[in-house]
Motif scaffolding. Structure first.
Motif, PDB file in Angstrom:
ATOM      1  N   VAL A 112       0.885  -1.180   0.000  1.00 34.56           N
ATOM      2  CA  VAL A 112       0.000   0.000   0.000  1.00 34.56           C
ATOM      3  C   VAL A 112       0.912   1.216   0.000  1.00 34.56           C
ATOM      4  N   HIS A 113       0.602   2.191  -0.840  1.00 34.20           N
ATOM      5  CA  HIS A 113       1.513   3.334  -1.009  1.00 34.20           C
ATOM      6  C   HIS A 113       0.737   4.646  -1.001  1.00 34.20           C
ATOM      7  N   PRO A 114       0.819   5.411   0.126  1.00 37.86           N
ATOM      8  CA  PRO A 114       0.211   6.745   0.087  1.00 37.86           C
ATOM      9  C   PRO A 114       1.085   7.648  -0.777  1.00 37.86           C
ATOM     10  N   HIS A 115       0.506   8.321  -1.756  1.00 35.92           N
ATOM     11  CA  HIS A 115       1.350   9.113  -2.666  1.00 35.92           C
ATOM     12  C   HIS A 115       0.912  10.566  -2.773  1.00 35.92           C
ATOM     13  N   ASP A 116      -0.190  10.904  -2.086  1.00 36.68           N
ATOM     14  CA  ASP A 116      -0.648  12.289  -2.200  1.00 36.68           C
ATOM     15  C   ASP A 116      -1.485  12.618  -0.972  1.00 36.68           C
ATOM     16  N   ILE A 117      -1.203  13.747  -0.346  1.00 42.67           N
ATOM     17  CA  ILE A 117      -2.029  14.181   0.790  1.00 42.67           C
ATOM     18  C   ILE A 117      -2.300  15.667   0.629  1.00 42.67           C
ATOM     19  N   LYS A 118      -3.571  16.024   0.748  1.00 43.30           N
ATOM     20  CA  LYS A 118      -3.950  17.440   0.622  1.00 43.30           C
ATOM     21  C   LYS A 118      -4.965  17.751   1.705  1.00 43.30           C
ATOM     22  N   GLY A 119      -4.902  18.932   2.223  1.00 43.78           N
ATOM     23  CA  GLY A 119      -5.945  19.236   3.173  1.00 43.78           C
ATOM     24  C   GLY A 119      -5.668  20.430   4.051  1.00 43.78           C
ATOM     25  N   GLY A 120      -6.528  20.578   5.043  1.00 39.32           N
ATOM     26  CA  GLY A 120      -6.441  21.650   6.013  1.00 39.32           C
ATOM     27  C   GLY A 120      -7.202  21.210   7.254  1.00 39.32           C
ATOM     28  N   VAL A 121      -7.679  22.169   8.003  1.00 42.44           N
ATOM     29  CA  VAL A 121      -8.383  21.829   9.243  1.00 42.44           C
ATOM     30  C   VAL A 121      -9.711  21.117   8.936  1.00 42.44           C
TER      31      VAL A 121
END
Ligand code: ZN
Length: 423
Positions: free
Chosen positions: A275-284
């Motif tokens: 399993v490979h997390p390759h992108d994270i985007k976000g805020g509160v």
């Protein structure tokens, strides 16, 4: 002492080596795929190389079409008496990887590689630490770049092999069954199969000529899904946030911690999935994490996805409310399941390696090929080597002997398909 490439040596070779000359002609077209483009194909160069090929193929008197998508399709009727044999589709792709420039490719030839590394014109060094496969190519002549671009062996080596095959077939002295040759577009963007229709191709079997080192025969790929974890937070003014604010970014970070023990690309090899997390985007307010999930077996894929689901539950129970959800989507499936239903065809491929004097290395690709999709859509389609090494960057190189061996396997396959009784 590092060896250097020579342009003169390459120019000399081109007089006597048609396959190599065709290859060098094609690398001069900039066909880099463009992931940000909205056009089909994603870059003009692919259309240019496609129409250049289509003109040359027309001059050989074959039925050739370049579609609006840029895909070039050549139909070659069977030799007289071979109309009933199984039909074969051979594929190579026109585009090159977006990872490095494909403009003004300036190749040269390292003659009789001595084993102690190659210095490119701009000073970059290719050695066997970077490219361990080079150890098997001592004594070979190797085409290299000047270090400022990729070479484009992936997949113009395949394109040159298939065009050279057409030249050979035009002589009429190779007996063959019904053949289709396809030059596809935007393979490097994972989109080529969007523009290929297996029903329209209408062949019994396919082979992509898009592998790497000498002898490679790819008969299995990953099963591939994508996963997206969405975490909902709660934004409250920081002045009065105590006990109310729920920071999705922190929860996202927690989630990454929770999956630390799940196999990942950096901890696995061979037949292990990950399993490979390759992108994270976000805020509160919200955090979205994208993953790829890979396994050679469907069971393995489900197990890995279950682990992600367990982690989602854990996160939700840590926070005491359902802040996280997960969704999965299909990307491609292992071709092995389909190919294993066609043992005679695989044996025919294996015999072709043998006839060409190439030691076969049956290979499980820790990724996908066009054949992963085509096989599962009904065109059983393994992948064979082109000889290219260290693809997708300035270190890309091509041992000339491997290119010829790939050609020899493809020609042997065309002959073997014609002589085998109903497969
Ligand atoms: Zn390729």
């Amino acid at each position: 002492m590092h060896q250097k490439g020579s342009k003169n040596a390459l120019a000399q070779k081109l007089h006597e080596d048609i396959l190599l000359k065709n290859f060098i002609d094609y690398v001069r077209f900039d066909t880099k795929a463009d992931p940000d483009s909205a056009t089909v194909p994603s870059s003009k160069g692919q259309l240019k190389l496609g129409s250049f090929l289509a003109e040359k193929i027309k001059a050989l008197n074959f039925d050739v079409k370049q579609k609006d998508t840029g895909v070039v399709c050549v139909r070659i009727p069977a030799s007289a008496g071979f109309e009933k044999v199984k039909s074969l589709c051979l594929l190579a792709h026109l585009d090159t990887a977006p990872d490095a420039s494909g403009e003004n490719v300036n190749p040269s030839l390292v003659e009789n590689y001595a084993g102690s590394g190659i210095e490119l014109e701009n000073g970059l060094i290719i050695d066997d630490k970077l490219c361990p496969e080079l150890r098997n190519h001592i004594g070979d002549d190797i085409v290299v770049t000047d270090g400022t671009t990729l070479l484009g062996a992936d997949d113009k080596a395949g394109v040159a092999i298939l065009y050279t095959l057409l030249e050979r077939l035009s002589s009429g002295d190779v007996k063959h069954g019904p053949l289709t040759i396809i030059f596809s577009v935007d393979e490097e963007l994972g989109k080529s199969c969007n523009y290929l229709d297996v029903e329209e191709i209408n062949c019994d079997y396919g082979v992509t000529v898009d592998g790497c080192d000498l002898g490679e025969f790819d008969v299995a790929t990953f099963n591939a899904d994508a996963a997206v974890v969405t975490i909902k937070g709660r934004s409250v003014h920081t002045a009065v946030a105590k006990g109310k604010l729920l920071n999705a970014l922190k929860a996202g970070s927690k989630f990454i911690d929770l999956i630390a023990a799940i196999p990942s690309p950096e901890t696995t090899e061979g037949l292990e999935g990950f399993v490979h997390p390759h992108d994270i985007k976000g805020g509160v307010e919200q955090c979205v994490i994208k993953f790829i999930v890979r396994s050679f077996t469907k069971d393995g894929l489900i197990k890995l996805e279950n682990k992600l689901q367990v982690a989602v539950k854990e996160l939700n129970s840590l926070y005491g409310e359902n802040i996280a959800s997960i969704s999965f989507s299909f990307q491609y499936a292992n071709m092995e399941e389909v190919l294993s239903q066609h043992p005679k065809f695989l044996d025919c491929c294996r015999k072709s390696f043998k006839d060409a004097g190439v030691e076969i290395k049956e290979h499980f690709v820790r990724g996908g090929t066009d054949g992963s999709n085509l096989s599962n859509e009904g065109l059983p389609c393994p992948n064979i080597f082109t000889g290219g090494l260290c693809c997708h960057g300035p270190y890309e190189c091509l041992p000339v002997a491997s290119l010829h061996k790939s050609y020899a396997v493809v020609e042997a396959l065309v002959k073997n398909m014609a002589t085998l009784d109903a497969l």
